[in-house]
Design a protein around this motif. Structure first.
Motif, PDB file in Angstrom:
ATOM      1  N   UNK A   1      27.645  40.278  44.294  1.00  0.00           N
ATOM      2  CA  UNK A   1      28.315  39.236  45.135  1.00  0.00           C
ATOM      3  C   UNK A   1      29.870  39.199  45.057  1.00  0.00           C
ATOM      4  N   UNK A   2      30.361  39.487  43.714  1.00  0.00           N
ATOM      5  CA  UNK A   2      31.611  39.854  43.681  1.00  0.00           C
ATOM      6  C   UNK A   2      32.289  41.011  44.666  1.00  0.00           C
ATOM      7  N   UNK A   3      31.412  42.074  44.558  1.00  0.00           N
ATOM      8  CA  UNK A   3      31.779  43.387  45.383  1.00  0.00           C
ATOM      9  C   UNK A   3      31.739  42.822  46.742  1.00  0.00           C
ATOM     10  N   UNK A   4      30.737  42.173  47.096  1.00  0.00           N
ATOM     11  CA  UNK A   4      30.694  41.882  48.589  1.00  0.00           C
ATOM     12  C   UNK A   4      31.737  40.773  49.003  1.00  0.00           C
ATOM     13  N   UNK A   5      31.814  40.012  48.188  1.00  0.00           N
ATOM     14  CA  UNK A   5      32.899  39.116  48.345  1.00  0.00           C
ATOM     15  C   UNK A   5      34.207  39.620  48.776  1.00  0.00           C
ATOM     16  N   UNK A   6      34.731  40.451  47.780  1.00  0.00           N
ATOM     17  CA  UNK A   6      35.837  41.073  47.951  1.00  0.00           C
ATOM     18  C   UNK A   6      35.993  42.211  48.998  1.00  0.00           C
ATOM     19  N   UNK A   7      34.891  42.779  49.548  1.00  0.00           N
ATOM     20  CA  UNK A   7      34.879  43.589  50.511  1.00  0.00           C
ATOM     21  C   UNK A   7      35.228  42.773  51.771  1.00  0.00           C
TER      22      UNK A   7
ATOM     23  N   UNK B   1      34.542  30.306  44.650  1.00  0.00           N
ATOM     24  CA  UNK B   1      35.555  30.300  43.719  1.00  0.00           C
ATOM     25  C   UNK B   1      37.100  30.712  44.266  1.00  0.00           C
ATOM     26  N   UNK B   2      37.899  30.714  43.113  1.00  0.00           N
ATOM     27  CA  UNK B   2      39.387  30.705  43.505  1.00  0.00           C
ATOM     28  C   UNK B   2      39.798  31.966  44.316  1.00  0.00           C
ATOM     29  N   UNK B   3      39.134  33.127  43.684  1.00  0.00           N
ATOM     30  CA  UNK B   3      39.522  34.429  44.232  1.00  0.00           C
ATOM     31  C   UNK B   3      39.371  34.334  46.011  1.00  0.00           C
ATOM     32  N   UNK B   4      38.065  33.985  46.406  1.00  0.00           N
ATOM     33  CA  UNK B   4      37.550  34.008  47.715  1.00  0.00           C
ATOM     34  C   UNK B   4      38.512  32.859  48.439  1.00  0.00           C
ATOM     35  N   UNK B   5      38.846  31.849  47.952  1.00  0.00           N
ATOM     36  CA  UNK B   5      39.513  30.769  48.517  1.00  0.00           C
ATOM     37  C   UNK B   5      40.767  31.163  48.797  1.00  0.00           C
TER      38      UNK B   5
ATOM     39  N   UNK C   1      42.078  34.343  48.904  1.00  0.00           N
ATOM     40  CA  UNK C   1      42.035  35.347  49.998  1.00  0.00           C
ATOM     41  C   UNK C   1      41.951  34.602  51.573  1.00  0.00           C
ATOM     42  N   UNK C   2      41.225  33.569  51.462  1.00  0.00           N
ATOM     43  CA  UNK C   2      40.990  32.972  52.855  1.00  0.00           C
ATOM     44  C   UNK C   2      41.990  32.167  53.179  1.00  0.00           C
ATOM     45  N   UNK C   3      42.992  31.592  52.325  1.00  0.00           N
ATOM     46  CA  UNK C   3      44.352  30.958  52.370  1.00  0.00           C
ATOM     47  C   UNK C   3      45.328  31.893  53.027  1.00  0.00           C
ATOM     48  N   UNK C   4      45.465  33.192  52.385  1.00  0.00           N
ATOM     49  CA  UNK C   4      46.171  34.289  52.837  1.00  0.00           C
ATOM     50  C   UNK C   4      45.981  34.409  54.025  1.00  0.00           C
ATOM     51  N   UNK C   5      44.875  34.855  54.551  1.00  0.00           N
ATOM     52  CA  UNK C   5      44.464  35.102  55.965  1.00  0.00           C
ATOM     53  C   UNK C   5      44.943  34.083  56.877  1.00  0.00           C
ATOM     54  N   UNK C   6      44.551  32.691  56.558  1.00  0.00           N
ATOM     55  CA  UNK C   6      45.167  31.628  57.503  1.00  0.00           C
ATOM     56  C   UNK C   6      46.475  31.456  57.501  1.00  0.00           C
TER      57      UNK C   6
END
Length: 957
Positions: free
Chosen positions: A231-237, A266-270, A272-277
């Motif tokens: 899940x970590x690898x997929x989320x980061x990918x 979690x915080x890491x994916x959120x 990353x999404x914040x930065x994309x937004x």
């Protein structure tokens, strides 16, 4: 010992049941069940399932058509009859019928009675019926002598069972009871032996089970760890792919970021999404049009958008659609209505009051629609009979009383008077050299008409008579007949006109013209762009910016560019083009200048922003004659500012000063107590530090006190309880003052950060920790922590990168920030470790401030640049958008108590920005992203990008 023969009835036949139990269901169901179980188990050999077979209707009856016939068959097959006697059973019709059957068909010698309630009394030769109420009266005369009956209320249970079991077994009670006890003893010994053996086996089994369980748990743990790593690898990918696709395909990028959170919340994916937004200017898609949208128009207030496609009737005869959208929330457009005016729609226009919609349909006709209720548009009057050719450009005059429409092929522009929409009338027909673009000057007196050969003419349409074409014309790009004017746009002041033209090979230009004198228009300067096609130029509401779509020569892929045209003679590009390419027309720009509508080649439209998402929006500018050097918000939203002339000003939200008063000589710093009731202003001269303390409720009367310090007070801070003010001075000391009574502040201590024997260090920054137990002091190039109660240092000093400019604790107490030189550094308060390498600025950092949620950090510099930082990951602060510029060196920055506004000083003004959109995005990036894309991935899309993780709805409603 030979077991007695049982199972033979009194007439020598085989009896399937040793006894039949008759009882009251309402009272004795549980007792009957217990008696049945005990009789079946009494003196039972271990190898037999039961010692006796006892019939009890609740356990032995099966579904049968007739209940009584089934009971009768059981009575027929039973050897003994046991009546559980009680007043309830004596009254029960079923018990009475069962007793009656036995009396008619069996002997009284095999009738046993168990008394559970009531009375049984025997007389001389029958029951004493005056005393007896527990047996039915039908038994009268049945017994020749007193029958066997046992009072279950007073006899021990085991004796009751023995009393009834003995005659059924054909044994005497004592021998049967002895055998029962002997069998039970043997069974107990056998059980103990078995248990001993089983215990050994159990130990072995348990040990094996524990080992197996441990192995299973280890395997499950490893599997869970492997799944977590997957899940970590997929989320980061997915986050990485989203970042890569942000510029080329922002909608897909956002959906990937959303899926990244679904795979591993979690915080890491959120983050990353914040930065994309924050890095994308995509503002949503308007779907539903099956083919390319040819026209779009905003209402004057920007809350409505009308879009129209120009397809012909399809195979099913379905007409093209005009759609009306609600854009109150630009990130979440809502379709209000759709209607089909004809088999093709070439142009649409909305009246300035947003009440009337004009729709151009084939053969030059125009239909008017009342859209005051945009969810239910209705036609107005009959269609206006326009030019014999299609209308490709149409617009309302600024007063809404006239519609101008350009016939694409007949070289005419027709003007209609629509002051009475139900009865429009043609006002004039203008003869032109082709007509492809129209625009009224903001005062409505001049109409610009662009046409073929890159030529635009101006018409005087103000007089009540026939419109007059003014003598001079304007030409942009090639004079070739294949070159057409694509757009004409007046600046809001009407003095500048932007023209774009291009030919079929996407070669053209955009130029600005000075039309202050419409009879003598002149080019304002060189072409804004050359060598490429330009589409649909549009000014911003202040007239200082111009947006247009520009393509390189020979290319049909456009990019949006923005120019500063504050000086029309020297237009300047504002940054790089928007990174998004598209292959259709730029259709409209919103009245606020922030949103562009671009048609998609495959249908629908896309909205793009010209400002960064979440970018602070300037709300107001507060101006004073002198430089504002300090400021602080009070709880009710008012702002206090202190200027270099020693004046303290209280501002309302309307950017008007409420009052101005003397505070202190050359004020440098200001703070408001945590409870919002007091404020303090620090300043002074090179000879004496001064702190003025006042009440927020009556700010006109602050009390100034000489701190005893021998130089200017450069920073001050309230303790969390609001009773103490720490004042840092250039004389190298920190004065602690008791301000419990704002009218009489007094000194309670003095700290000398550099030590009594060392040269004084200029103290430029002080801050209390939220728990009040620590005071951070920045002096020269050193940061020190002090215990304010014990007035002693804590730990070792920290060397800074330059002269300390500001220090602050986050409201949650987790983070300490210090600005020194052009660097801002953060520390984790709990561990004392530095977070990251420090954020660099282009000039000296003058002040820092945390937002109330500890998520945002604001910094401001001597070059007048205000920056916002996202501290979601404190070790890697990210700057949010571009710096905001103020009109001079900025000395302070501060958040409003609710975090919705940010104020910073620059020159003689204070700038206030609105942070509402940014705070909404940061608080829930997933909701913001789902609002933009509308829906998440389907199951098929999920399976295409994600493997090994079950499907999850990424944007549930």
């Amino acid at each position: 010992m030979t077991a007695p023969t049982r199972g033979l009835g009194e007439h020598g036949r085989v009896a399937p049941y040793d006894a039949f139990v008759s009882y009251s269901h309402r009272r004795d169901r549980a007792l009957a069940e217990a008696l049945q179980s005990a009789l079946q188990d009494f003196a039972r050999p271990w190898y037999r399932p039961r010692a006796l077979r006892i019939f009890r209707d609740a356990s032995d009856l099966t579904a049968a058509p007739g209940l009584w016939s089934a009971i009768e068959q059981a009575l027929e097959k039973s050897d003994w009859f046991v009546l559980m006697a009680s007043p309830d059973s004596a009254r029960s019709q079923w018990c009475r019928r069962e007793v009656a059957w036995w009396m008619a068909n069996r002997s009284p010698e095999r009738f046993l009675i168990a008394l559970t309630d009531g009375q049984i009394a025997w007389g001389a030769d029958d029951f004493d019926w005056a005393e007896t109420d527990a047996v039915p009266p039908t038994l009268a005369g049945f017994f020749a002598e007193e029958p066997l009956w046992v009072d279950m209320r007073s006899v021990p249970p085991e004796r009751v069972v023995a009393e009834f079991a003995a005659p059924m077994h054909g044994r005497d009670k004592d021998s049967l009871t002895g055998e029962h006890l002997a069998r039970r003893s043997r069974i107990r010994r056998a059980v103990r032996s078995v248990i001993a053996g089983l215990s050994i086996l159990l130990v072995v089994a348990v040990t094996s089970a524990v080992v197996a369980l441990d192995q299973r748990r280890t395997a499950e743990k490893r599997q869970a760890e492997a799944e977590a790593q997957t899940r970590i690898a997929l989320s980061r990918q997915l986050s990485s792919q989203a970042e890569a696709a942000r510029d080329s395909d922002p909608r897909t990028a956002l959906r990937m970021g959303i899926a990244s959170i679904a795979v591993r919340p979690g915080a890491e994916a959120e983050t990353a999404l914040t930065r994309t937004l924050l890095g994308s200017r995509y503002a949503g898609s308007l779907d539903g049009h099956p083919t390319q949208v040819e026209s779009a128009v905003f209402s004057a207030d920007g809350d409505l958008l009308v879009t129209a496609d120009a397809r012909e009737l399809d195979e099913d005869g379905k007409a093209p659609a005009v759609r009306i959208w609600d854009l109150h929330d630009r990130d979440r457009p809502t379709l209000l209505s759709a209607f089909h005016p004809a088999y093709r729609t070439w142009a649409v226009a909305i009246s300035p009051d947003s009440g009337l919609l004009a729709v151009a349909v084939p053969a030059g006709d125009i239909q008017l629609w009342d859209i005051r209720q945009p969810s239910r548009p209705v036609t107005v009057g009959e269609p206006m009979d326009g030019p014999p050719s299609d209308i490709r450009a149409m617009t309302f005059s600024p007063d809404g009383k006239t519609i101008a429409a350009a016939g694409y092929d007949d070289n005419t522009v027709r003007l209609w008077d629509v002051a009475r929409p139900a009865r429009p009338r043609e006002r004039a027909v203008l003869r032109t050299d082709g007509a492809s673009a129209l625009a009224f000057r903001p005062d409505g007196r001049v109409l610009a008409v662009g046409g073929s050969a890159g030529t635009t003419h101006l018409w005087d349409v103000a007089s009540s008579g026939r419109p007059v074409r003014l003598p001079s014309s304007m030409t942009v790009g090639s004079r070739d007949s294949s070159s057409w004017v694509r757009s004409v746009a007046f600046a809001p002041d009407g003095r500048t006109l932007a023209l774009t033209a291009s030919d079929a090979g996407y070669v053209g230009e955009m130029s600005l013209w000075n039309v202050a004198d419409p009879r003598r228009p002149r080019r304002a300067g060189p072409p804004v762009s050359s060598g490429g096609a330009a589409e649909q130029a549009a000014f911003g509401p202040d007239g200082r910016t111009l947006a247009a779509a520009v393509a390189d020569a020979g290319s049909s892929d456009f990019r949006v560019r923005l120019w500063s045209v504050a000086d029309p003679v020297h237009p300047l590009p504002l940054g790089a083009p928007l990174p998004h390419r598209y292959g259709a027309d730029l259709l409209a720009r919103s009245p606020d200048g922030d949103t562009l509508v671009i048609g998609n080649a495959d249908g629908g439209v896309t909205l793009w922003r010209l400002t960064d998402r979440g970018s602070p929006r300037l709300r107001s500018t507060l101006r004073r004659p002198d430089v504002a050097q300090a400021a602080a918000f009070v709880p009710d939203g008012r702002l206090l500012t202190a200027a270099a002339d020693g004046m303290l000003t209280v501002w309302s939200d309307e950017a008007k000063p409420l009052t101005a008063l003397a505070a202190s000589a050359d004020p440098r710093t200001m703070a408001v107590s945590p409870d919002g009731r007091k404020f303090a202003v620090g300043g002074g001269t090179a000879d004496a530090g001064i702190v003025a303390v006042g009440s927020v409720d009556s700010p006109a009367r602050p009390v100034a006190a000489n701190t005893g310090q021998q130089n200017i007070v450069d920073d001050l801070a309230f303790s969390p309880d609001g009773r103490t003010v720490a004042a840092g001075s250039w004389d190298g000391t920190v004065q602690l003052m008791n301000v419990t009574n704002a009218a009489s502040p007094s000194t309670i201590g003095r700290l000398r950060p550099g030590g009594d024997d060392a040269p004084p260090e200029n103290v430029r920054a002080v801050a209390f920790a939220p728990d009040g137990k620590t005071l951070a002091v920045g002096s020269d190039r050193v940061l020190r922590l002090w215990d304010p109660a014990g007035q002693r240092p804590i730990g070792e000093p920290v060397e800074l990168d330059g002269e300390a400019g500001a220090v602050a604790y986050s409201p949650d107490g987790r983070t300490l920030v210090a600005a020194a030189g052009n660097t801002v550094r953060l520390w984790d308060v709990a561990s004392g470790t530095a977070l990251g390498s420090g954020a660099l600025h282009d000039s000296t950092v003058r002040d820092v401030a945390f937002g109330p949620d500890s998520r945002l950090l604001a910094t401001t510099t001597s070059a007048g640049q205000v920056r916002l930082w996202d501290l979601f990951d404190r070790a890697d602060p990210r700057q949010l958008g571009d710096p905001r510029a103020v009109g001079g060196p900025s000395w302070f920055v501060t958040f409003s108590p609710d975090g919705s506004r940010l104020a910073a000083g620059g020159g003689p003004a204070v700038y206030i920005w609105d942070l509402t959109e940014l705070r909404t995005l940061l608080s829930d990036p997933l909701a913001s992203a789902c609002g933009l894309v509308g829906t998440g991935w389907t199951r098929q899309e999920w399976n295409r990008y994600v493997s090994g993780v079950p499907f999850r709805d990424t944007c549930p409603l």
